[in-house]
Design a protein around this motif. Structure first.
Motif, PDB file in Angstrom:
ATOM      1  N   SER A 102       0.814  -1.215   0.000  1.00 13.45           N
ATOM      2  CA  SER A 102       0.000   0.000   0.000  1.00 13.45           C
ATOM      3  C   SER A 102       0.847   1.264   0.000  1.00 13.45           C
ATOM      4  O   SER A 102       0.327   2.365  -0.168  1.00 13.45           O
ATOM      5  CB  SER A 102      -0.909   0.014   1.234  1.00 13.45           C
ATOM      6  N   GLY A 103       2.174   1.097   0.209  1.00 16.34           N
ATOM      7  CA  GLY A 103       3.057   2.246   0.306  1.00 16.34           C
ATOM      8  C   GLY A 103       3.313   2.682   1.734  1.00 16.34           C
ATOM      9  O   GLY A 103       4.185   3.517   1.994  1.00 16.34           O
ATOM     10  N   GLU A 104       2.564   2.109   2.663  1.00 16.66           N
ATOM     11  CA  GLU A 104       2.743   2.427   4.078  1.00 16.66           C
ATOM     12  C   GLU A 104       4.038   1.806   4.584  1.00 16.66           C
ATOM     13  O   GLU A 104       4.404   0.702   4.217  1.00 16.66           O
ATOM     14  CB  GLU A 104       1.561   1.888   4.883  1.00 16.66           C
ATOM     15  N   ARG A 105       4.749   2.552   5.443  1.00 16.26           N
ATOM     16  CA  ARG A 105       5.980   2.044   6.039  1.00 16.26           C
ATOM     17  C   ARG A 105       5.644   1.471   7.414  1.00 16.26           C
ATOM     18  O   ARG A 105       5.236   2.208   8.311  1.00 16.26           O
ATOM     19  CB  ARG A 105       7.017   3.170   6.146  1.00 16.26           C
ATOM     20  N   ARG A 106       5.777   0.150   7.571  1.00 14.34           N
ATOM     21  CA  ARG A 106       5.375  -0.515   8.804  1.00 14.34           C
ATOM     22  C   ARG A 106       6.585  -0.869   9.640  1.00 14.34           C
ATOM     23  O   ARG A 106       7.546  -1.465   9.173  1.00 14.34           O
ATOM     24  CB  ARG A 106       4.569  -1.780   8.490  1.00 14.34           C
ATOM     25  N   LEU A 107       6.529  -0.522  10.932  1.00 12.35           N
ATOM     26  CA  LEU A 107       7.624  -0.760  11.860  1.00 12.35           C
ATOM     27  C   LEU A 107       7.705  -2.237  12.219  1.00 12.35           C
ATOM     28  O   LEU A 107       6.687  -2.876  12.509  1.00 12.35           O
ATOM     29  CB  LEU A 107       7.412   0.082  13.119  1.00 12.35           C
ATOM     30  N   CYS A 108       8.930  -2.791  12.205  1.00  8.24           N
ATOM     31  CA  CYS A 108       9.150  -4.190  12.557  1.00  8.24           C
ATOM     32  C   CYS A 108       9.874  -4.342  13.891  1.00  8.24           C
ATOM     33  O   CYS A 108       9.608  -5.294  14.635  1.00  8.24           O
ATOM     34  CB  CYS A 108       9.985  -4.894  11.485  1.00  8.24           C
ATOM     35  N   LEU A 109      10.790  -3.419  14.194  1.00  9.72           N
ATOM     36  CA  LEU A 109      11.629  -3.554  15.384  1.00  9.72           C
ATOM     37  C   LEU A 109      12.140  -2.190  15.809  1.00  9.72           C
ATOM     38  O   LEU A 109      12.419  -1.335  14.964  1.00  9.72           O
ATOM     39  CB  LEU A 109      12.803  -4.497  15.082  1.00  9.72           C
ATOM     40  N   THR A 110      12.258  -1.975  17.109  1.00  6.76           N
ATOM     41  CA  THR A 110      12.948  -0.807  17.649  1.00  6.76           C
ATOM     42  C   THR A 110      14.042  -1.294  18.592  1.00  6.76           C
ATOM     43  O   THR A 110      13.852  -2.303  19.302  1.00  6.76           O
ATOM     44  CB  THR A 110      12.002   0.138  18.411  1.00  6.76           C
ATOM     45  N   MET A 111      15.173  -0.604  18.614  1.00  8.36           N
ATOM     46  CA  MET A 111      16.305  -1.061  19.418  1.00  8.36           C
ATOM     47  C   MET A 111      17.135   0.117  19.899  1.00  8.36           C
ATOM     48  O   MET A 111      17.322   1.102  19.179  1.00  8.36           O
ATOM     49  CB  MET A 111      17.194  -1.990  18.579  1.00  8.36           C
ATOM     50  N   THR A 112      17.622   0.012  21.127  1.00  9.38           N
ATOM     51  CA  THR A 112      18.626   0.932  21.655  1.00  9.38           C
ATOM     52  C   THR A 112      19.937   0.173  21.762  1.00  9.38           C
ATOM     53  O   THR A 112      19.994  -0.881  22.405  1.00  9.38           O
ATOM     54  CB  THR A 112      18.216   1.477  23.032  1.00  9.38           C
ATOM     55  N   ALA A 113      20.971   0.678  21.133  1.00  6.32           N
ATOM     56  CA  ALA A 113      22.284   0.034  21.141  1.00  6.32           C
ATOM     57  C   ALA A 113      23.290   0.929  21.846  1.00  6.32           C
ATOM     58  O   ALA A 113      23.356   2.130  21.569  1.00  6.32           O
ATOM     59  CB  ALA A 113      22.751  -0.255  19.714  1.00  6.32           C
ATOM     60  N   ASP A 114      24.052   0.347  22.761  1.00  4.74           N
ATOM     61  CA  ASP A 114      25.061   1.089  23.511  1.00  4.74           C
ATOM     62  C   ASP A 114      26.452   0.563  23.189  1.00  4.74           C
ATOM     63  O   ASP A 114      26.666  -0.649  23.079  1.00  4.74           O
ATOM     64  CB  ASP A 114      24.802   0.969  25.013  1.00  4.74           C
ATOM     65  N   PHE A 115      27.389   1.508  23.071  1.00  4.44           N
ATOM     66  CA  PHE A 115      28.771   1.199  22.721  1.00  4.44           C
ATOM     67  C   PHE A 115      29.710   1.829  23.750  1.00  4.44           C
ATOM     68  O   PHE A 115      29.382   2.854  24.355  1.00  4.44           O
ATOM     69  CB  PHE A 115      29.117   1.753  21.327  1.00  4.44           C
ATOM     70  N   GLN A 116      30.885   1.229  23.901  1.00  2.00           N
ATOM     71  CA  GLN A 116      31.886   1.737  24.840  1.00  2.00           C
ATOM     72  C   GLN A 116      33.271   1.544  24.259  1.00  2.00           C
ATOM     73  O   GLN A 116      33.555   0.532  23.598  1.00  2.00           O
ATOM     74  CB  GLN A 116      31.785   0.996  26.185  1.00  2.00           C
TER      75      GLN A 116
END
Length: 329
Positions: A102-116
């Motif tokens: 349909s052209g809609e952008r559907r969210l699959c995953l959200t993530m917070t990534a931390d680096f050190q």
């Protein structure tokens, strides 16, 4: 075109500022529907986060939610936000989505990534596996285990083919040897759910499976970004169905079984995936239509490399409604 190796499985290209896309659509594992293995989505998210941090920053945690299933006929799109950049730490938020017909952008995953940035260690330690497992050189491959179960009459050839089909992608990328002390080796990851196991007398939370795994040759992994993205891809595997596999059940016993959230934590700055690693899986708690399970990974020297915990949906299978009988006229 499907990815040919691990390098292509987590390959991305930048499309604009803070935006990336996978070079290939995600693949499926353990699902006959055109729904992608969650590890593919997670691996692309990890690669995208890594692509936005400076060299010398190493991932130590990736926490997030599976919002919805990804489809296997289209690429994954990512958007990365920079939350923190200091001389020691960096934090990124990643959204993974797909464009629907349909052209809609559907969210699959959200993530917070931390680096050190790497720092000297004041203390070095890690917990050992909960059970002692045979070394990889004395453990047969998954295919050999499967063939032996067929020849011994424990499972049918049809069931063996089902296992090979469901988990074929993983087998093509990793050499896997399920330790005989673990449940997965005794019931073929739960598919042979009627077979007894050596841990049946234990409480469910004390039952474990152990797999030795290493990347097959010529996977093309060159950078830390690729290797750690592959670690994210790998560690998502099997956690959602561990409670069922360890309790003589499988997918056909549930109304729904899939990952809801994840907490992936790295304890070493980089991983040599061509060497053997031991993965141990167990479930910790289950109630309210959810389960909480854990997967840990050690290198051959016994150092814990990373752990993945997940809460997963596990719905009761709906009862079949009785068919309406047509009354005779």
């Amino acid at each position: 075109m499907a990815p040919r190796n691990l390098k292509e499985m987590v390959a991305i290209r930048q499309t604009s500022t803070n935006e990336f896309e996978s070079l290939h659509p995600p693949s499926r594992v353990g699902n006959t529907a055109p729904i992608a293995y969650g590890g593919c989505t997670l691996g692309i998210a990890a690669a995208s986060a890594y692509a936005t941090v400076k060299p010398g920053y190493h991932a130590y945690s990736m926490l997030g939610l599976f919002i919805g299933p990804a489809l296997t006929d289209r690429k994954l799109l990512t958007y990365v936000r920079s939350i923190r950049d200091t001389c020691t730490f960096a934090t990124r938020q990643v959204e993974v989505s797909q464009v629907l017909d349909s052209g809609e952008r559907r969210l699959c995953l959200t993530m917070t990534a931390d680096f050190q940035v790497s720092e000297p260690a004041l203390m070095r330690y890690s917990a050992p596996p909960l059970r002692e497992y045979s070394r990889p050189d004395s453990v047969p491959s998954i295919q050999e285990t499967r063939d032996a179960m067929v020849s011994e009459g424990k499972i049918s050839s049809a069931l063996a083919k089902t296992h090979a089909s469901m988990f074929g992608l993983t087998a093509s990328l990793f050499e896997t040897r399920s330790a005989p002390e673990g449940i997965f080796a005794q019931n073929l990851f739960g598919l042979a759910k009627s077979l007894p196991t050596s841990q049946d007398e234990l409480p469910l939370t004390q039952r474990t499976s152990g797999d030795w795994m290493r990347a097959r040759p010529d996977q093309g992994l060159e950078s830390e970004q690729e290797r750690m993205a592959v670690m994210a891809f790998l560690m998502d595997g099997a956690i959602s169905f561990v409670p069922m596999s360890h309790d003589h059940k499988f997918f056909d016993d549930a109304g729904a079984c899939s990952s809801l959230d994840f907490a992936l934590r790295f304890f070493r700055p980089d991983v040599e995936l061509e060497g053997w690693h031991l993965r141990e899986l167990r479930t910790v708690a289950g109630d309210g239509g959810r389960t909480y399970s854990e997967s840990r990974l050690w290198d051959e020297e016994g150092r814990m490399v990373c752990s993945m915990t997940q809460q997963c949906i596990l719905r009761v299978k709906p009862e079949k409604k009785p068919e309406k009988v047509r009354e005779k006229l």
